[in-house]
Design an enzyme around this catalytic site. Structure first.
Site, PDB file in Angstrom:
ATOM      1  N   HIS A 122       9.084 -12.168  10.336  1.00  0.00           N
ATOM      2  CA  HIS A 122      10.140 -11.288  10.808  1.00  0.00           C
ATOM      3  C   HIS A 122      11.431 -12.078  11.029  1.00  0.00           C
ATOM      4  CE1 HIS A 122       7.375  -7.807  12.349  1.00  0.00           C
ATOM      5  NE2 HIS A 122       7.184  -8.105  11.082  1.00  0.00           N
ATOM      6  N   GLU A 140      13.243 -12.735  13.670  1.00  0.00           N
ATOM      7  CA  GLU A 140      13.281 -13.674  14.789  1.00  0.00           C
ATOM      8  C   GLU A 140      12.578 -14.988  14.444  1.00  0.00           C
ATOM      9  OE1 GLU A 140      12.679  -9.503  16.655  1.00  0.00           O
ATOM     10  OE2 GLU A 140      12.318 -10.516  14.743  1.00  0.00           O
ATOM     11  N   CYS A 152       9.278  -6.791  18.097  1.00  0.00           N
ATOM     12  CA  CYS A 152       7.975  -6.129  18.175  1.00  0.00           C
ATOM     13  C   CYS A 152       7.112  -6.758  19.267  1.00  0.00           C
ATOM     14  CB  CYS A 152       7.263  -6.181  16.827  1.00  0.00           C
ATOM     15  SG  CYS A 152       6.918  -7.845  16.223  1.00  0.00           S
ATOM     16  N   ARG A 173      17.793   2.880  -7.226  1.00  0.00           N
ATOM     17  CA  ARG A 173      16.335   2.972  -7.396  1.00  0.00           C
ATOM     18  C   ARG A 173      15.627   1.767  -6.789  1.00  0.00           C
ATOM     19  NH1 ARG A 173      15.555   5.052 -13.685  1.00  0.00           N
ATOM     20  NH2 ARG A 173      16.523   7.113 -13.410  1.00  0.00           N
ATOM     21  N   THR A 201      12.535  18.651 -16.039  1.00  0.00           N
ATOM     22  CA  THR A 201      13.240  17.376 -16.225  1.00  0.00           C
ATOM     23  C   THR A 201      12.329  16.366 -16.914  1.00  0.00           C
ATOM     24  OG1 THR A 201      14.668  17.735 -14.311  1.00  0.00           O
ATOM     25  CG2 THR A 201      14.393  15.461 -15.040  1.00  0.00           C
ATOM     26  N   LEU A 225      12.167   6.626 -15.243  1.00  0.00           N
ATOM     27  CA  LEU A 225      12.367   6.523 -13.792  1.00  0.00           C
ATOM     28  C   LEU A 225      12.061   5.129 -13.246  1.00  0.00           C
ATOM     29  CD1 LEU A 225      10.937   9.954 -12.527  1.00  0.00           C
ATOM     30  CD2 LEU A 225      13.258   9.392 -13.270  1.00  0.00           C
ATOM     31  N   ARG A 251      15.489  -0.615 -14.683  1.00  0.00           N
ATOM     32  CA  ARG A 251      15.621  -1.515 -15.826  1.00  0.00           C
ATOM     33  C   ARG A 251      16.957  -2.247 -15.870  1.00  0.00           C
ATOM     34  NH1 ARG A 251      14.069   3.299 -17.132  1.00  0.00           N
ATOM     35  NH2 ARG A 251      16.036   3.874 -18.148  1.00  0.00           N
ATOM     36  N   SER A 266      16.150  23.639  -4.050  1.00  0.00           N
ATOM     37  CA  SER A 266      15.096  24.039  -3.115  1.00  0.00           C
ATOM     38  C   SER A 266      15.077  23.125  -1.884  1.00  0.00           C
ATOM     39  CB  SER A 266      13.729  24.043  -3.807  1.00  0.00           C
ATOM     40  OG  SER A 266      13.302  22.732  -4.135  1.00  0.00           O
TER      41      SER A 266
END
Length: 353
Positions: free
Chosen positions: A51, A53, A80, A190, A202, A210, A213, A296
């Site tokens: 982490h 720290e 944490c 991405r 699609t 997707l 690259r 939607s």
């Protein structure tokens, strides 16, 4: 800007270096300061790794190590207090007798959420919370959304012509809207998100890969909505290159790098998808299309950010209309050649410090 804010700003800068590499953990930066001199810096570099720290304290030069117990550590997110993939950072701070800790904002994760601050204070350490809290929260909007709303952070993305269309009317010929520089930026986006979602049409008409690259970094998990299992196995989405999840109403089955996830209720479709992604520990998802799927999400109020790219010189007069945002506030505007990128936020779902 006050001194504490200057050091917290540096924590945020460091934390951002972990973008795309630490999820489902948050991005965190830490700075150790002695008499207004930074003697150590660190950030969370990779999921499962040390982490911020830990890296901060480890970066202190040998000649400065005696100063650690007379220094202040600044951390963008609450240290944490639990054993996860690494030991508790609060224990590390106590071990090194650091007398003062300045925290950007509390960690919403149930295993932490105030427990790190409490442990530090019980050890006699002075703790200040809330320095640049809003900026620290924005840094980890995905993490906060995931833990507070129990769903991923939803980013809508589409490209449109200057007259508001995303595709030609019959889509026999693919419409290239964005320029090469913008395409590179899209691949950078991405690399920074956990998953990317498209609808049946699609996937079928555009046959996208997707994957990332054009930029360094990870490719997102590919998600496709194919309720009636219409998509042929020859599509790029099923090439096995990247983990892919197919949301459908026919079967629950897992193959190598491919999961068919059965939806039980079409009427509650988006909520089921969100719940599934929460269980998969997917903190963020880019919804790339098509228009009906994106709309939607808008109509359900299930979005947090929208990246809308407009080609300001391309007009086609008729075609497939772009989605229409609701409850949207403009965050920023960037021009790349003739492309203009507007980033919007949902004014209703925005989490505040």
């Amino acid at each position: 800007m006050q001194t504490a804010e200057i050091y917290m700003e540096r924590c945020i800068q460091l934390a951002q270096l972990g973008a795309g590499s630490v999820a489902p953990n948050p991005m965190v930066g830490a700075v150790l300061v002695h008499n207004n001199r930074i003697i150590g810096e660190g950030w969370h570099k990779k999921y499962g790794g040390a982490h911020a720290e830990v890296n901060c304290i480890a970066s202190v030069q040998e000649e400065d190590k005696p100063l650690i117990s007379a220094s202040t550590i600044y951390v963008s997110l609450e240290p944490c207090a639990h054993f996860g993939k690494t030991p508790p950072c609060a224990d590390l701070i106590i071990k090194y007798n650091i007398p003062e800790v300045v925290v950007g904002c509390r960690d919403p994760f149930d295993a932490v959420n105030g427990k790190g601050i409490e442990k530090l204070e019980q050890a006699g350490i002075k703790v200040t919370v809330g320095v640049l809290a809003r900026k620290c929260l924005q840094l980890n909007e995905r993490f906060f959304t995931y833990h507070l709303k129990k769903r991923p952070f939803v980013i809508l993305k589409w490209a449109q012509t200057t007259d508001g269309f995303i595709a030609r009317e019959f889509r026999a010929e693919r419409l290239l809207i964005t320029n090469s520089e913008t395409n590179t930026l899209v691949h950078k986006w991405r690399s920074e998100e956990a998953a990317i979602l498209v609808g049946t049409n699609t996937a079928l008409l555009d046959n996208p890969s997707l994957t990332n690259r054009l930029w360094t970094g990870n490719s997102p998990v590919r998600l496709v909505l194919d309720l009636d299992m219409k998509l042929p196995a020859t599509l790029n989405l099923f090439d096995g290159e990247q983990r892919t999840i197919v949301f459908n109403t026919q079967k629950q089955e897992e193959q190598q790098n491919l999961l068919y996830y059965k939806i039980s209720n079409k009427e509650n479709l988006l909520q089921e998808i969100m719940a599934a992604l929460y269980e998969f520990k997917i903190l963020s998802v880019i919804v790339e299309g098509g228009t009906a799927l994106i709309q939607s999400f808008i109509d359900a109020g299930l979005w947090d950010q929208a990246n809308v790219i407009t080609n300001t010189v391309l007009s086609i007069n008729k075609g497939l209309a772009a989605p229409h945002l609701q409850n949207a506030s403009l965050l920023e505007t960037t021009a790349i050649g003739t492309d203009v990128i507007n980033v919007w936020q949902n004014t209703i779902t925005t989490i505040t410090a």
